[in-house]
Design an enzyme around this catalytic site. Structure first.
Site, PDB file in Angstrom:
ATOM      1  N   GLU A 108      36.242  43.685  64.623  1.00  0.00           N
ATOM      2  CA  GLU A 108      34.808  43.706  64.339  1.00  0.00           C
ATOM      3  C   GLU A 108      34.020  43.450  65.623  1.00  0.00           C
ATOM      4  O   GLU A 108      34.413  42.595  66.423  1.00  0.00           O
ATOM      5  CB  GLU A 108      34.460  42.615  63.311  1.00  0.00           C
ATOM      6  CG  GLU A 108      35.076  42.861  61.950  1.00  0.00           C
ATOM      7  CD  GLU A 108      34.691  41.817  60.899  1.00  0.00           C
ATOM      8  OE1 GLU A 108      33.802  40.980  61.156  1.00  0.00           O
ATOM      9  OE2 GLU A 108      35.290  41.848  59.816  1.00  0.00           O
ATOM     10  N   ASP A 160      43.996  44.152  60.513  1.00  0.00           N
ATOM     11  CA  ASP A 160      42.820  43.457  61.042  1.00  0.00           C
ATOM     12  C   ASP A 160      43.229  42.341  61.991  1.00  0.00           C
ATOM     13  O   ASP A 160      44.123  41.542  61.691  1.00  0.00           O
ATOM     14  CB  ASP A 160      42.028  42.816  59.886  1.00  0.00           C
ATOM     15  CG  ASP A 160      40.773  43.585  59.550  1.00  0.00           C
ATOM     16  OD1 ASP A 160      40.230  44.281  60.432  1.00  0.00           O
ATOM     17  OD2 ASP A 160      40.323  43.496  58.385  1.00  0.00           O
ATOM     18  N   ASP A 170      41.489  41.739  56.685  1.00  0.00           N
ATOM     19  CA  ASP A 170      41.392  40.275  56.593  1.00  0.00           C
ATOM     20  C   ASP A 170      40.706  39.873  55.289  1.00  0.00           C
ATOM     21  O   ASP A 170      40.557  38.681  55.000  1.00  0.00           O
ATOM     22  CB  ASP A 170      40.723  39.661  57.826  1.00  0.00           C
ATOM     23  CG  ASP A 170      39.319  40.166  58.047  1.00  0.00           C
ATOM     24  OD1 ASP A 170      38.857  41.042  57.291  1.00  0.00           O
ATOM     25  OD2 ASP A 170      38.663  39.670  58.997  1.00  0.00           O
ATOM     26  N   SER A 171      40.331  40.877  54.469  1.00  0.00           N
ATOM     27  CA  SER A 171      39.925  40.602  53.082  1.00  0.00           C
ATOM     28  C   SER A 171      41.079  39.945  52.327  1.00  0.00           C
ATOM     29  O   SER A 171      40.871  39.383  51.245  1.00  0.00           O
ATOM     30  CB  SER A 171      39.483  41.892  52.375  1.00  0.00           C
ATOM     31  OG  SER A 171      40.422  42.927  52.582  1.00  0.00           O
ATOM     32  N   GLU A 184      30.419  49.445  57.729  1.00  0.00           N
ATOM     33  CA  GLU A 184      30.351  48.775  56.425  1.00  0.00           C
ATOM     34  C   GLU A 184      28.900  48.486  56.052  1.00  0.00           C
ATOM     35  O   GLU A 184      28.146  47.893  56.828  1.00  0.00           O
ATOM     36  CB  GLU A 184      31.174  47.464  56.472  1.00  0.00           C
ATOM     37  CG  GLU A 184      31.116  46.698  55.170  1.00  0.00           C
ATOM     38  CD  GLU A 184      32.189  45.604  55.051  1.00  0.00           C
ATOM     39  OE1 GLU A 184      33.069  45.496  55.940  1.00  0.00           O
ATOM     40  OE2 GLU A 184      32.130  44.864  54.054  1.00  0.00           O
ATOM     41  N   LYS A 219      42.451  46.608  63.877  1.00  0.00           N
ATOM     42  CA  LYS A 219      41.001  46.801  63.685  1.00  0.00           C
ATOM     43  C   LYS A 219      40.285  45.542  64.144  1.00  0.00           C
ATOM     44  O   LYS A 219      40.778  44.435  63.924  1.00  0.00           O
ATOM     45  CB  LYS A 219      40.676  47.081  62.210  1.00  0.00           C
ATOM     46  CG  LYS A 219      39.172  47.227  61.956  1.00  0.00           C
ATOM     47  CD  LYS A 219      38.853  47.846  60.612  1.00  0.00           C
ATOM     48  CE  LYS A 219      38.886  46.887  59.448  1.00  0.00           C
ATOM     49  NZ  LYS A 219      37.982  45.742  59.547  1.00  0.00           N
TER      50      LYS A 219
END
Ligand code: KIV
Length: 273
Positions: free
Chosen positions: A124, A92, A53-54, A191, A122
């Site tokens: 978080e 993401d 999602d960067s 991270e 993925k």
């Protein structure tokens, strides 16, 4: 130029991720967001590609990862999957896709898998999202966890500083990492955490731990492709190694093109029909 020759051309699977950890082979992972870049990254022999999602920052120009939507992630993910032959492709789940209601999270994960053809998603978070992660795993979708600095929570932290430096946060991270493994995650991104903590987590877990700013005693590394290729000038965190200066190379090439157009050197006699 010296390069990496990958003799094993078999498709990388989540099972092979586990085998790589088992034999101590480090896992290489980079982000990609488009067909052309993903083709180059995969062709170079990378083990896994993250459609992060960067993309919100580096492709859409947003300040944080929060605004990117499931629909936008699907567009990026689909173009990457079309280019990839070997790497494991992970997409993401963006902010808002799984935090409010577990079955909405399952529906969004299913959409991402169906509409992109990716291999995994993925997500978080730890204990707070363990219910939805378990449900997504039970739906047959491989999930990569993500702990430490979680950019989707930037408004809670207030900065992108190193996480889990104090004992309480480190203990919570270790607890969350075990919960994610028990919930069925096939691997975990850590991270921007102290290297000693990341090493401890990688040592305790059976699943591979992929680090970004988490030192070398983990099972693999991930970087944002535009950062490691030097396309972004201003982003210089300590953990980032630049392997090229594409910003300078592209600026020079484009400057030369402009000069050639202005001077009428381009196109020449050989470049017309
Ligand atoms: O979105 C992303 O690129 C990521 C990596 C930094 C791990 O989550």
């Amino acid at each position: 130029m010296a390069g990496y020759i990958c003799e094993d051309t078999r498709k990388v699977t989540t099972h092979r991720f586990l085998e790589m950890k088992g034999r101590g082979e480090k896992i290489s992972m980079l982000t990609s967001y488009d067909f052309t870049t993903a083709g180059i990254v995969d062709g170079a022999g990378i083990d896994a590609i993250l459609v992060g999602d960067s993309a919100s920052n580096v492709m859409l120009g947003n300040v944080t990862t929060l605004p990117i939507t499931v629909d936008e992630m699907i567009v990026f993910g689909r173009s990457v999957v079309k280019a990839v032959k070997r790497a494991l492709v992970v997409i993401d789940m963006p902010f808002g896709a799984y935090q409010s209601e577990p079955y909405e999270g399952v529906r969004n994960a299913i959409r991402i898998m169906k509409e992109t053809g990716a291999d995994a998603v993925k997500m978080e978070g730890g204990e707070e999202v363990i219910d939805v992660i378990g449900k997504i795993v039970n739906a047959g979708i491989p999930v990569m966890g993500h702990l430490g600095l979680m950019p989707q929570s930037i408004n809670k932290y207030g900065s992108y500083a190193v996480r889990a430096k104090d004992d309480a946060e480190a203990e919570k991270l270790i607890h969350d990492a075990h919960l994610l493994e028990e919930a069925g995650c096939f691997s975990l991104v850590l991270e921007k955490v102290p290297a000693a903590l990341a090493a401890r987590v990688a040592g305790e877990l059976r699943i591979p731990v992929i680090g970004i700013g988490a030192g070398h005693d983990v099972d693999g590394q991930v970087l944002v492709v535009t950062d490691m290729l030097g396309m972004n000038k201003g982003f210089t965190p300590k953990f980032l190694r630049r392997y090229a200066d594409l910003n300078a190379i592209m600026t020079d090439a484009i400057g030369q093109y402009i000069k050639d157009v202005k001077s009428k050197d381009f196109p020449n006699e050989n470049e017309l029909y």
